[in-house]
Design a protein around this motif. Structure first.
Motif, PDB file in Angstrom:
ATOM      1  N   ALA A 122      27.545 -50.533  39.878  1.00 38.70           N
ATOM      2  CA  ALA A 122      28.841 -51.216  39.929  1.00 38.70           C
ATOM      3  C   ALA A 122      28.747 -52.415  40.848  1.00 38.70           C
ATOM      4  O   ALA A 122      27.872 -52.488  41.729  1.00 38.70           O
ATOM      5  CB  ALA A 122      29.928 -50.261  40.402  1.00 38.70           C
ATOM      6  N   SER A 123      29.651 -53.366  40.628  1.00 37.77           N
ATOM      7  CA  SER A 123      29.750 -54.552  41.487  1.00 37.77           C
ATOM      8  C   SER A 123      31.205 -54.713  41.904  1.00 37.77           C
ATOM      9  O   SER A 123      32.107 -54.623  41.060  1.00 37.77           O
ATOM     10  CB  SER A 123      29.283 -55.804  40.745  1.00 37.77           C
ATOM     11  N   VAL A 129      34.682 -64.917  53.952  1.00 37.38           N
ATOM     12  CA  VAL A 129      33.520 -65.016  53.053  1.00 37.38           C
ATOM     13  C   VAL A 129      33.771 -64.147  51.825  1.00 37.38           C
ATOM     14  O   VAL A 129      34.197 -62.988  51.952  1.00 37.38           O
ATOM     15  CB  VAL A 129      32.229 -64.551  53.761  1.00 37.38           C
ATOM     16  N   THR A 130      33.534 -64.711  50.661  1.00 36.06           N
ATOM     17  CA  THR A 130      33.625 -63.932  49.417  1.00 36.06           C
ATOM     18  C   THR A 130      32.223 -63.499  49.013  1.00 36.06           C
ATOM     19  O   THR A 130      31.323 -64.323  48.904  1.00 36.06           O
ATOM     20  CB  THR A 130      34.269 -64.762  48.284  1.00 36.06           C
ATOM     21  N   THR A 131      32.056 -62.213  48.820  1.00 37.12           N
ATOM     22  CA  THR A 131      30.733 -61.692  48.466  1.00 37.12           C
ATOM     23  C   THR A 131      30.875 -60.614  47.394  1.00 37.12           C
ATOM     24  O   THR A 131      31.946 -60.029  47.217  1.00 37.12           O
ATOM     25  CB  THR A 131      30.016 -61.121  49.706  1.00 37.12           C
ATOM     26  N   THR A 132      29.780 -60.353  46.706  1.00 39.22           N
ATOM     27  CA  THR A 132      29.765 -59.283  45.703  1.00 39.22           C
ATOM     28  C   THR A 132      28.912 -58.133  46.230  1.00 39.22           C
ATOM     29  O   THR A 132      27.726 -58.305  46.501  1.00 39.22           O
ATOM     30  CB  THR A 132      29.201 -59.781  44.354  1.00 39.22           C
ATOM     31  N   ILE A 133      29.555 -56.996  46.390  1.00 36.92           N
ATOM     32  CA  ILE A 133      28.869 -55.816  46.919  1.00 36.92           C
ATOM     33  C   ILE A 133      28.332 -54.988  45.756  1.00 36.92           C
ATOM     34  O   ILE A 133      29.071 -54.661  44.818  1.00 36.92           O
ATOM     35  CB  ILE A 133      29.832 -54.975  47.781  1.00 36.92           C
ATOM     36  N   GLN A 134      27.059 -54.649  45.829  1.00 39.61           N
ATOM     37  CA  GLN A 134      26.421 -53.849  44.785  1.00 39.61           C
ATOM     38  C   GLN A 134      26.452 -52.364  45.181  1.00 39.61           C
ATOM     39  O   GLN A 134      26.241 -52.018  46.338  1.00 39.61           O
ATOM     40  CB  GLN A 134      24.963 -54.297  44.583  1.00 39.61           C
ATOM     41  N   LEU A 135      26.704 -51.521  44.182  1.00 34.52           N
ATOM     42  CA  LEU A 135      26.733 -50.075  44.438  1.00 34.52           C
ATOM     43  C   LEU A 135      25.930 -49.329  43.371  1.00 34.52           C
ATOM     44  O   LEU A 135      25.810 -49.809  42.230  1.00 34.52           O
ATOM     45  CB  LEU A 135      28.166 -49.536  44.415  1.00 34.52           C
ATOM     46  N   THR A 136      25.396 -48.187  43.756  1.00 37.86           N
ATOM     47  CA  THR A 136      24.718 -47.302  42.797  1.00 37.86           C
ATOM     48  C   THR A 136      25.280 -45.899  42.963  1.00 37.86           C
ATOM     49  O   THR A 136      25.727 -45.513  44.056  1.00 37.86           O
ATOM     50  CB  THR A 136      23.198 -47.259  43.033  1.00 37.86           C
ATOM     51  N   TRP A 161      29.295 -42.817  44.887  1.00 42.67           N
ATOM     52  CA  TRP A 161      28.957 -44.243  44.891  1.00 42.67           C
ATOM     53  C   TRP A 161      28.514 -44.666  46.288  1.00 42.67           C
ATOM     54  O   TRP A 161      29.181 -44.365  47.277  1.00 42.67           O
ATOM     55  CB  TRP A 161      30.157 -45.073  44.457  1.00 42.67           C
ATOM     56  N   LYS A 162      27.376 -45.365  46.339  1.00 44.35           N
ATOM     57  CA  LYS A 162      26.822 -45.830  47.613  1.00 44.35           C
ATOM     58  C   LYS A 162      26.698 -47.355  47.594  1.00 44.35           C
ATOM     59  O   LYS A 162      26.182 -47.942  46.642  1.00 44.35           O
ATOM     60  CB  LYS A 162      25.433 -45.224  47.847  1.00 44.35           C
ATOM     61  N   VAL A 163      27.171 -47.957  48.691  1.00 42.93           N
ATOM     62  CA  VAL A 163      27.044 -49.417  48.856  1.00 42.93           C
ATOM     63  C   VAL A 163      25.580 -49.743  49.175  1.00 42.93           C
ATOM     64  O   VAL A 163      24.950 -49.081  49.994  1.00 42.93           O
ATOM     65  CB  VAL A 163      27.947 -49.904  50.005  1.00 42.93           C
TER      66      VAL A 163
END
Length: 259
Positions: free
Chosen positions: A162-163, A217-224, A230-232
């Motif tokens: 997920a993002s 700051v705008t950022t895209t956090i990746q998760l698995t 769900w883990k960042v």
């Protein structure tokens, strides 16, 4: 003659009847003391019966009360168990957004141990280890993210990845490091010692400084998804968003040093 004798016999019989004693009926004499004793005995018996009856009624009431209390206690325990289960389910990062929210809330509350529940650090050292190995005290650590705010902008999710696009606002660490460095240089050139305690106090002073602005700051956090949670995925872009301007300040210092 015979008549005379008969009359004499009759007279004798009548006299005998008259002379016979009439026996009076015999009654047993009962004293007042005995009557009182009997009365007292009856009263005692009545009291015993009444006491026994009251005791029985009390026992029945207690049994009924115990049953009612039992029902209440059982109901309360059941409610507590259900609440505990629901709370545990709510605490689990069941969605990517909840994992991100959990991480950011833990940072804001300086609960760095809880941060580790939501984050997979890969090659980056986890937050609690990093802060335990640092020279910062708990108060300094709590000042790092006390002004942290965020806004989730977008979420995209597949089966196990997920993002989450998020807008993060925190203190301007470029300005904090700049002010801190200037004070450190001033002390160094004055010939004074700059002890570890003084360093910590100076850093705290700058972190508390209300004149220090913020950066967004705008950022895209990746998760698995790992074992259903769900883990960042921690990376440099996430660190830079959480401590805006810090990397830029470090790069500037390196340029001056390597000059």
């Amino acid at each position: 003659m015979e008549n005379k004798e008969e009359n004499v016999d009759k007279t004798k019989k009548v006299e005998e009847v008259k002379t016979e004693k009439v026996e009076e009926p015999k009654f047993s004499k009962v004293s007042g003391k005995d009557l009182k004793k009997e009365k007292d005995m009856d009263t005692i018996e009545n009291k015993k019966d009444k006491k026994s009856k009251n005791k029985k009624e009390k026992k029945e009431k207690q049994e009924k009360g115990s049953k009612k209390v039992g029902y209440w206690v059982g109901g309360i325990v059941l409610v507590l168990v259900v609440l505990a289960i629901v709370t545990a389910l709510l605490l689990l990062p069941a969605t990517p957004e909840k994992a991100v929210e959990g991480m950011l809330n833990s940072l804001k509350n300086a609960d760095f141990e809880s941060v580790n529940k939501y984050v997979n650090y890969n090659e980056i050292v986890n937050s609690s280890e990093m802060l335990q190995n640092s020279e910062m005290d708990e108060e300094t650590q709590s000042l790092l993210f006390d002004k942290l705010t965020w806004k989730v902008l977008n979420i995209s999710k597949e089966e196990n990845t997920a993002s989450v696009e998020v807008e993060i606002t925190n203190k301007d660490f470029k300005q904090i490091i700049s002010n801190y460095t200037q004070e450190a240089l001033r002390i160094a050139f004055s010939g004074e010692s700059f002890t570890q305690e003084q360093q910590n106090n100076q850093l705290k002073e700058q972190l508390r400084n209300e004149e220090i602005g913020t950066q967004t700051v705008t950022t895209t956090i990746q998760l698995t998804k790992q074992d259903g949670e769900w883990k960042v995925q921690a990376d440099e872009s996430l660190v830079n968003a959480l401590l805006p301007g810090l990397q830029e300040a470090i790069n500037s210092l390196n340029s001056i040093i390597n000059g």
